[in-house]
Design an enzyme around this catalytic site. Structure first.
Site, PDB file in Angstrom:
ATOM      1  N   THR A  88       0.835  -1.210   0.000  1.00  0.00           N
ATOM      2  CA  THR A  88       0.000   0.000   0.000  1.00  0.00           C
ATOM      3  C   THR A  88       0.868   1.259   0.000  1.00  0.00           C
ATOM      4  OG1 THR A  88      -1.736  -1.157   1.198  1.00  0.00           O
ATOM      5  CG2 THR A  88      -1.685   1.228   1.455  1.00  0.00           C
ATOM      6  N   ARG A 139     -13.965  -7.427  -0.980  1.00  0.00           N
ATOM      7  CA  ARG A 139     -13.301  -7.119   0.287  1.00  0.00           C
ATOM      8  C   ARG A 139     -12.860  -5.645   0.304  1.00  0.00           C
ATOM      9  NH1 ARG A 139      -7.796  -5.275   1.907  1.00  0.00           N
ATOM     10  NH2 ARG A 139      -7.566  -5.909   4.085  1.00  0.00           N
TER      11      ARG A 139
END
Length: 326
Positions: free
Chosen positions: A196, A224
């Site tokens: 990320t 998700r």
């Protein structure tokens, strides 16, 4: 006022055996993004513009897990998510389930600036992107050979690849067995896995902003949603600080990690670095994560409880650091 400061991250949890060339590539990308942000701050751009510019750059490079190079779902597609927050009035925008938007962080910004809402997801977010005229690309644009290989490994091990690494002892037998290995949710790691990205900035006016963008977990279930687009979990900014998190999304969500940094500053009176350390120590339970943060006084801080975190930070007085390990 302590002047401007900026921090960027490319994810927490790093394989200690990450090849040196990969480490150098990551450091070069972080340095480039840091310099981009520094230039923008020297031109007096507001914090909210700077975090968007820096995260766009991170999304455009396939090295980390956002935009191009995003982690793949169990179906082999991408479902990207991002959020952005402007501290002074706590304005925010978030998006999830993007499959064609080249720069998710800019769509999150448009949700904040051009919609009556804070969060749009999946087909609704894609429709909004078309209305706003943002750049769209085929899903194939985001998919890299590296990620296809990792998805194959994850499927073979019937595992989800988390954004963090934990060294464990493995009881193995037979020729060539390893005494200890790195395991990620049941899957030994022998390759680099993407991470990320995020950026936090305080500008020379003392305004704070945060932005986070991700592809989520490798081999995740379709639908998700992780911590990155959740305001208060993966991203938070207010009048006193800005925070961007990375790591095991489910644990970050449970601990409302980003908001808790601001909360302990507000309610306990802790300075920035102490607030970050407190939250990493007391709010993650058994989760693995990291974060970067800035305060309205121009301070910059980071913390993590895993093997490493791709990060860089700089301040107006000339301090600059790019690192991976402790």
């Amino acid at each position: 006022m302590g002047g401007w400061s900026i921090a960027v991250h490319g994810g927490a949890g790093v394989d200690p055996n990450l090849p040196v060339q990969r480490q150098e590539e990551a450091k070069q990308l972080l340095t480039r993004c840091l310099n981009l942000g520094i230039s923008a701050l020297r031109c007096s751009l507001p914090a909210i513009d700077v975090v968007e510019i820096v995260v766009r750059e991170l999304e455009t490079d396939p090295l980390f897990n956002s935009g191009r190079g995003a982690a793949l779902t169990e179906k082999g597609t991408v479902e990207m998510e991002a959020s952005i927050m402007d501290g002074p009035k706590r304005r925010c925008g978030a998006v999830s389930g993007l499959t064609t938007v080249k720069n998710p962080i800019s769509l999150a910004r448009l949700v904040m600036d051009k919609s009556p809402h804070s969060y749009l997801a999946f087909s609704g977010a894609e429709e909004f992107a078309k209305q706003q005229g943002v750049e769209l690309v085929d899903n194939d644009y985001f998919i890299t050979e590296d990620n296809l290989g990792m998805l194959k490994l994850a499927k073979e091990a019937n595992a989800i690849m988390f954004d963090y690494r934990i060294p464990i002892g493995l009881e193995t037998c037979g020729a060539g067995a390893m005494e200890s290995a790195l395991q990620m949710n049941g899957l030994p790691i022998s390759i680099y896995a993407p991470e990320t990205v995020g950026c936090v900035v305080v500008d020379s006016q003392g305004s704070c902003a945060a932005a986070t963008s991700t592809g989520g977990l490798m081999n995740k279930m379709s639908g998700r949603i992780g911590d990155s687009p959740l305001i208060g979990s993966g991203t938070y900014a207010c009048d006193i600080c800005a925070v961007s998190c990375t790591g095991e999304g489910e644990a970050i969500i449970r601990g409302t990690l980003a908001r808790d940094v601001a909360a302990v500053m507000e309610y306990k009176g802790l300075p920035l670095q102490e607030a970050v350390d407190f939250v990493i120590k007391h709010r993650l339970d058994d989760g693995k994560a990291g974060m970067i943060a800035v305060s309205n006084k121009g301070e910059v801080a980071y913390g993590f409880n895993c093997v490493g975190m791709f990060r860089g930070c700089a301040t107006e007085d000339g301090f600059m650091e790019v690192g991976i390990w402790e």
